[in-house]
Design an enzyme around this catalytic site. Structure first.
Site, PDB file in Angstrom:
ATOM      1  N   HIS A 125       0.823  -1.221   0.000  1.00 12.86           N
ATOM      2  CA  HIS A 125       0.000   0.000   0.000  1.00 12.86           C
ATOM      3  C   HIS A 125       0.851   1.264   0.000  1.00 12.86           C
ATOM      4  O   HIS A 125       0.347   2.343  -0.300  1.00 12.86           O
ATOM      5  CB  HIS A 125      -0.986  -0.011   1.175  1.00 12.86           C
ATOM      6  CG  HIS A 125      -0.386   0.280   2.515  1.00 12.86           C
ATOM      7  ND1 HIS A 125      -0.099  -0.716   3.428  1.00 12.86           N
ATOM      8  CD2 HIS A 125      -0.023   1.441   3.106  1.00 12.86           C
ATOM      9  CE1 HIS A 125       0.405  -0.163   4.517  1.00 12.86           C
ATOM     10  NE2 HIS A 125       0.456   1.142   4.354  1.00 12.86           N
ATOM     11  N   ASP A 155       0.189  -7.644   1.576  1.00 15.90           N
ATOM     12  CA  ASP A 155       0.643  -6.255   1.651  1.00 15.90           C
ATOM     13  C   ASP A 155       2.167  -6.141   1.687  1.00 15.90           C
ATOM     14  O   ASP A 155       2.733  -5.414   2.510  1.00 15.90           O
ATOM     15  CB  ASP A 155       0.040  -5.558   2.872  1.00 15.90           C
ATOM     16  CG  ASP A 155      -0.001  -4.034   2.697  1.00 15.90           C
ATOM     17  OD1 ASP A 155       0.378  -3.561   1.609  1.00 15.90           O
ATOM     18  OD2 ASP A 155      -0.402  -3.339   3.639  1.00 15.90           O
ATOM     19  N   SER A 230       4.702   2.659   7.957  1.00 15.72           N
ATOM     20  CA  SER A 230       4.335   1.496   7.148  1.00 15.72           C
ATOM     21  C   SER A 230       5.505   1.071   6.270  1.00 15.72           C
ATOM     22  O   SER A 230       6.109   1.883   5.579  1.00 15.72           O
ATOM     23  CB  SER A 230       3.132   1.822   6.259  1.00 15.72           C
ATOM     24  OG  SER A 230       1.964   1.950   7.022  1.00 15.72           O
ATOM     25  N   ILE A 287      -8.122 -28.439   2.636  1.00 18.67           N
ATOM     26  CA  ILE A 287      -9.215 -28.726   3.563  1.00 18.67           C
ATOM     27  C   ILE A 287     -10.162 -27.544   3.624  1.00 18.67           C
ATOM     28  O   ILE A 287      -9.800 -26.428   3.263  1.00 18.67           O
ATOM     29  CB  ILE A 287      -8.700 -29.024   4.983  1.00 18.67           C
ATOM     30  CG1 ILE A 287      -7.972 -27.790   5.541  1.00 18.67           C
ATOM     31  CG2 ILE A 287      -7.805 -30.251   5.009  1.00 18.67           C
ATOM     32  CD1 ILE A 287      -7.618 -27.888   7.011  1.00 18.67           C
TER      33      ILE A 287
END
Length: 462
Positions: A125, A155, A230, A287
């Site tokens: 991002h 991300d 970030s 599964i």
């Protein structure tokens, strides 16, 4: 004279007799008491020797070495994107095209150098839709970065810069070994403040954020992380990378107590996949999970036969997964995190509880089958093989393998889409994006298909 000495002798004798009589009559020991003040001793209530150990360890922790080893390997990431703004009133009054203008949108974040030759890991991002990416080192040198690959699901993005010297970098640690309560540092560039280091502890592992579309497995920490952090590094006290700071839990947009990082094992596996294959190789167990199970572990609802291994897994419906290798599994996000960090074809030891009996099964992980589904039309599309195209006598097209109306006789299952709005359809992924984008833009859609009899049909959707 003689008489004088006689008096002296009588006096001495009298004193001796008097002292002897006193000792005989009053032979009691006289005790003199003396009070001496002793220093007061301190007694610790509810004494816990472990507490002393914790205090000793805490006082001996030194973050300076970890900070010094990492701060130069965390970079500032600036992305520039060209956006188009539309003004419908200008279009109306001044004609087609006159209401559009282009402008630059700038975003910033952090990144981590992971190799001396200039590979940088960050969040997807941070650089999403960027037309230009600029990396600034801690010494203020700037470089244009090349985007190598991305994984929007987790991300993560990989960048590359070319410097004329070996760059400082942060080595990866094993994030499975990180313990709750362990000290960690968050290194990044919040609010464009370069080289910022904050400290905290690991608050939780395998954390999934409510409201997210994807099930994730974050490391949760209380180290302060703010906008701009970030893509930065979460490191242990040895300066090793344990996570990539990705998100915060906040109602204000600023740090209020908790932040979340992609574990280093997941980040490293994604980077390795991008470098080797060009895209992420997702491993699956094959599964389906019982979502109603609320106790510790992950309960298997069924084994999916369509996977590479199918029923050969050794797992059964009703099994409760407790561990993968030596890692405890308490919830689905932890299972997802372990699978994300592994590749198809790897073998893992899976500990299950089967009707009260503990069993260990060695399982080969399968490859995730990519599915292309139009959320608007509720069509699942599949690419046609060369053999299928030749048999149909066509050069392109994708098959509708599942629809939201399969139970109806008029459903379009097994129809082949060849064109959308006169655009030739060559792949399922391309077709799904085209259909959903046209609907989002409220465009009229004409879909050309080949029906089950081999006839061409056209469907118009408004």
């Amino acid at each position: 004279m003689k008489r004088f000495f006689g008096f002296i002798g009588m006096a001495i004798l009298g004193g001796a007799l008097t002292l002897g009589g006193y000792k005989m009559l009053f032979n009691e020991q006289i005790v003199i008491e003396k009070t001496v003040q002793q220093p007061m001793q301190t007694v610790t209530a509810s004494y816990n020797p472990a507490l002393n150990k914790v205090n000793t360890v805490a006082s001996s922790i030194d973050f300076t070495m970890a900070a010094e080893n990492t701060v130069h390997a965390v970079v500032h990431v600036k992305n520039t994107a060209i956006r188009t703004q539309s003004n419908p009133w200008a279009e109306l009054f001044y004609g087609n095209g006159s209401g559009k203008r282009k402008y630059e949108q700038v975003g910033t974040g952090s990144g981590v150098i992971i190799s001396a030759d200039g590979y940088v890991i960050t969040n997807n991002h941070v650089i999403d839709n960027a037309t230009n990416i600029e990396i600034t080192l801690n010494n203020q040198k700037k470089y244009v970065a090349e985007l190598i690959g991305t994984d929007p699901t987790n991300d993560i993005a990989l960048l590359k810069i070319d410097a004329d010297f070996d760059l400082p970098y942060i080595p990866f640690a094993n994030s499975d070994s990180v313990k709750i309560g362990e000290w960690v540092l968050a290194v990044g560039n919040p609010y464009n403040l370069t080289s910022t280091v904050t400290a905290g502890i690991v608050s939780a592992k395998g954390r999934d954020l409510e409201g997210n579309r994807n099930i994730e497995s974050f490391i949760q920490t209380d180290a302060a992380v703010n906008p701009g952090n970030s893509g930065g590094a979460l490191v242990n006290t040895r300066g090793e990378l344990v996570g990539i700071n990705t998100a915060i839990s906040s109602k204000t947009g600023s740090f209020i107590g908790y932040s979340f990082a992609v574990p280093s094992n997941i980040a490293k596996k994604i980077i390795d996949d991008i470098l080797e294959f060009g895209k992420v190789q997702q491993a699956i167990l094959g599964i389906s999970v019982d979502a109603t199970y609320q106790e510790e572990g992950v309960k298997i609802a069924s084994v999916v036969e369509e996977t590479e291994n199918g029923k050969k897994l050794g797992l059964q419906s009703g099994d409760i997964i407790k561990r993968i290798n030596n890692v405890k599994i308490s919830k689905f996000s932890e299972l997802k995190g372990q699978l994300t960090a592994k590749r198809p074809g790897e073998f893992v030891d899976i500990t299950v509880d089967r009707d009260g009996e503990t069993l260990v099964k060695k399982v080969k992980l399968s490859k995730s089958v990519e599915r292309y589904i139009s959320s608007v039309f509720q069509w699942e599309l599949k690419d046609l093989s060369e053999k299928e195209l030749k048999r149909k006598g066509i050069n392109n097209g994708v098959k509708i393998v599942r629809t939201g109306k399969d139970a109806e006789e008029t459903n379009l299952k097994n129809y082949i889409i060849t064109k959308v709005n006169n655009n030739v359809v060559k792949g399922a992924n391309e077709a799904v994006k085209l259909l959903d984008n046209l609907v989002a833009n409220r465009a009229r859609i004409t879909v050309e298909m080949i029906n089950l009899e081999g006839e061409v049909e056209r469907y118009i959707y408004r």
